[in-house]
Enzyme design. Structure first.
Site, short mmCIF file in Angstrom:
data_model
loop_
_atom_site.label_atom_id
_atom_site.label_comp_id
_atom_site.label_asym_id
_atom_site.label_seq_id
_atom_site.Cartn_x
_atom_site.Cartn_y
_atom_site.Cartn_z
N GLY A 120 62.53 132.14 84.26
CA GLY A 120 61.65 132.70 83.24
C GLY A 120 61.83 131.89 81.97
O GLY A 120 61.04 131.01 81.63
N ARG A 121 62.95 132.17 81.31
CA ARG A 121 63.29 131.52 80.04
C ARG A 121 63.15 130.00 80.10
O ARG A 121 62.60 129.37 79.20
CB ARG A 121 64.74 131.89 79.70
CG ARG A 121 65.23 131.39 78.37
CD ARG A 121 66.76 131.52 78.29
NE ARG A 121 67.24 132.81 78.72
CZ ARG A 121 67.43 133.85 77.90
NH1 ARG A 121 67.21 133.72 76.61
NH2 ARG A 121 67.87 135.01 78.36
N TYR A 159 61.06 135.85 75.66
CA TYR A 159 61.61 137.11 75.14
C TYR A 159 61.39 137.28 73.64
O TYR A 159 62.15 137.96 72.96
CB TYR A 159 63.10 137.24 75.51
CG TYR A 159 63.33 137.05 77.00
CD1 TYR A 159 62.86 137.99 77.91
CD2 TYR A 159 63.96 135.90 77.51
CE1 TYR A 159 63.03 137.81 79.29
CE2 TYR A 159 64.13 135.72 78.88
CZ TYR A 159 63.67 136.67 79.76
OH TYR A 159 63.84 136.49 81.10
N ARG A 170 65.97 139.13 69.44
CA ARG A 170 67.18 138.61 70.09
C ARG A 170 68.38 138.44 69.13
O ARG A 170 69.50 138.75 69.52
CB ARG A 170 66.87 137.31 70.84
CG ARG A 170 65.91 137.55 72.02
CD ARG A 170 65.69 136.32 72.88
NE ARG A 170 66.87 135.92 73.59
CZ ARG A 170 67.68 134.93 73.23
NH1 ARG A 170 67.40 134.21 72.15
NH2 ARG A 170 68.74 134.65 73.93
N GLY A 210 67.87 132.44 85.36
CA GLY A 210 69.08 132.39 84.55
C GLY A 210 69.43 131.02 83.98
O GLY A 210 70.46 130.88 83.33
N CYS A 213 63.43 147.31 58.24
CA CYS A 213 64.50 148.08 57.59
C CYS A 213 65.72 148.19 58.49
O CYS A 213 66.05 149.28 58.95
CB CYS A 213 64.00 149.47 57.24
SG CYS A 213 62.68 149.40 56.06
N GLU A 214 66.37 147.10 58.74
CA GLU A 214 67.61 147.06 59.52
C GLU A 214 68.44 145.90 58.96
O GLU A 214 67.91 144.80 58.79
CB GLU A 214 67.33 146.74 61.00
CG GLU A 214 66.74 147.87 61.81
CD GLU A 214 67.70 149.02 62.04
OE1 GLU A 214 68.93 148.80 62.04
OE2 GLU A 214 67.21 150.14 62.20
N GLU A 220 63.58 132.22 90.51
CA GLU A 220 62.77 132.98 89.55
C GLU A 220 63.09 132.58 88.11
O GLU A 220 63.62 133.39 87.35
CB GLU A 220 63.05 134.48 89.70
CG GLU A 220 62.72 135.04 91.05
CD GLU A 220 63.18 136.50 91.20
OE1 GLU A 220 62.52 137.24 91.93
OE2 GLU A 220 64.20 136.87 90.59
#
Ligand SMILES: *Cc1c(COP(=O)(O)O)cnc(C)c1O
Length: 432
Positions: free
Chosen positions: A287-288, A385, A325, A243, A356-357, A285
């Site tokens: 990650g990011r 991510y 994201r 985190g 297409c969004e 842990e």
């Protein structure tokens, strides 16, 4: 942001990004091995080498490829996985299985069986059915499985609610509660085939304030004391999750790891001293915080659409398919024109994707030099991510990934081909 620019081009870990775009095509993920290793070094210096009996388990969901896992293995770190696919990637990379731990709020029977058969180091239990299941499987296979319970520490977290996980109403973790957690703990202590190690929490992601982590440590230590009082049982491991926040734009702060870990460890050590409690192993842990800033994405600018008096859209040859994201939780990014990295800003544009969004907007209102079709746009801090959440929406191919270090580039994931995208599709006889 400190950038290396030579001959007007953005360089990344010694490589000319414009050359990389030419050689490998775009969209392209580019990862600096040096930056990944710097983060790992910081973790070793301020955590692994500083305290006894502590470990780093890289949260592989941030970026799980075999080459990445090799880098992590060489650092001596452990690995956290969540699914059969992440476990398979780790096993195929030759990651030492006893250093793998598996998390997940809904592990399938197949995943539990795979984890136990291969002998993963720890299973982190996050449901009320798992202890019985693991105990039965372990006995059948004549094995002993190390488990921890993921708890819900019920702390409020200063991050986007979509990436906050430690609050009371959460699908993650087991509430610390007489009727829910304690019967499980009792079962884990008594059950055959299970070695109950301790507790795990993960409060949320992208945090630049340590208060949620510190609050959760207090709650975990209270729980440790309660377990000792009720069951006369001493736990041997605590896992504090990840985190730790990173810098996406100049507005973000990346705190040093020690900002979180030093006061967390102080609490653990003070507790052990005061309670005369044997010091448990402590695992984190991240990650990011290991990969995010190491990665950039290169796109080629295509269509340019100026809506007079409204905004100017410059479109890239990817978007939410390689970085969901911004669309998923309003994440902010920044970037530069890699081929005009020495030029001053000349206009304000909105960098939009090609899916297409309407939410497929990568960066809003960004100041760039004069943008022309064919320019290479580099987005920063896409290492976590990005690739791992990439999709084939609109049947866009998953981009290639290149690992760079000191001017040397290696392709670590090939671009998905059009045929690979449809290789599992079948036309039934009746439609032929
Ligand atoms: C996602 C996750 C992590 C890693 O979080 P980061 O914010 O990337 O550091 C660690 N542990 C668990 C259980 C997770 O779900």
């Amino acid at each position: 942001m400190e950038l290396t620019v030579k001959n007007g081009h953005l360089f990344w870990d010694g490589c000319d990004t414009v050359d990389l775009a030419k050689t490998y095509g775009t969209p392209l993920y580019v990862f600096s091995q040096s930056i990944i290793e710097e983060r790992c070094q910081e973790l070793r210096r301020d955590f692994v080498d500083k305290y006894e009996n502590v470990r780093v388990a890289y949260a592989s969901k941030a970026f799980s490829t075999m080459a990445m896992l090799k880098i992590i293995e060489k650092q001596g770190f452990s690995l956290e996985v969540l699914s059969d696919g992440e476990l398979h990637t780790a096993l195929q990379a030759g990651f030492p299985v006893e250093k793998i731990e598996i998390n997940g709020n809904n592990k399938s029977m197949v995943e539990l069986e795979m984890a136990i058969d291969h002998g993963v180091g720890r299973i982190i239990v996050d449901s009320l059915q798992e202890v019985d299941l693991i105990s039965a499987m372990a006995q059948e296979k004549n094995k002993t499985v190390n488990i921890l319970f993921r708890i819900t520490p019920e702390v409020n977290v200063a991050t986007h609610s979509f990436i906050s996980t430690g609050q009371k109403d959460s699908k993650f973790g087991i509430p610390i509660n007489d009727d829910i957690l304690f019967p499980q703990v009792q079962k884990a202590i008594e059950a055959a085939g299970i070695n109950f190690l301790g507790f795990h929490f993960h409060v949320g992601s992208q945090l630049s304030d340590n208060s949620a982590h510190l609050g959760a440590v207090d709650i975990a230590l209270d729980l440790v004391k309660m377990v000792k009082e009720r069951f006369d049982y001493e736990i041997s491991e605590l896992n504090f999750g990840g985190g730790f926040g990173v810098r996406y734009t100049d507005e973000d702060i990346r705190q040093p790891f020690a900002y979180f870990l030093a006061p967390m460890m102080d609490k653990v050590l003070a507790f052990c001293e005061k309670e005369n409690y044997p010091q448990p192993a402590v695992v984190i842990e991240p990650g990011r915080s290991i990969v995010a800033e190491a990665g950039i994405t290169l796109h080629t600018i295509g269509a340019i659409k100026e809506l007079p008096g409204i905004r100017k859209y410059v479109s890239i040859d990817g978007g939410m398919t390689d970085n969901i994201r911004p669309g998923l939780y309003d994440a902010n990014y920044t970037g530069v024109l890699a081929n005009k990295a020495d030029q001053a800003a000349a206009e304000t544009v909105t960098v939009s994707g090609k899916a297409c969004e309407s939410t497929d907007i990568l960066v809003k209102d960004l100041e760039l030099p004069n943008v022309e079709t064919g320019d290479i746009f580099a987005t920063f801090s896409t290492g976590a991510y990005g690739y791992s959440m990439a999709s084939n929406y609109n049947k866009l191919a998953i981009p290639a990934v290149v690992l760079v270090k000191d001017g040397q580039a290696d392709l670590i994931v090939k671009r998905q081909s059009l045929d690979q995208m449809i290789q599992n599709e079948v036309i039934p006889e009746s439609l032929k």
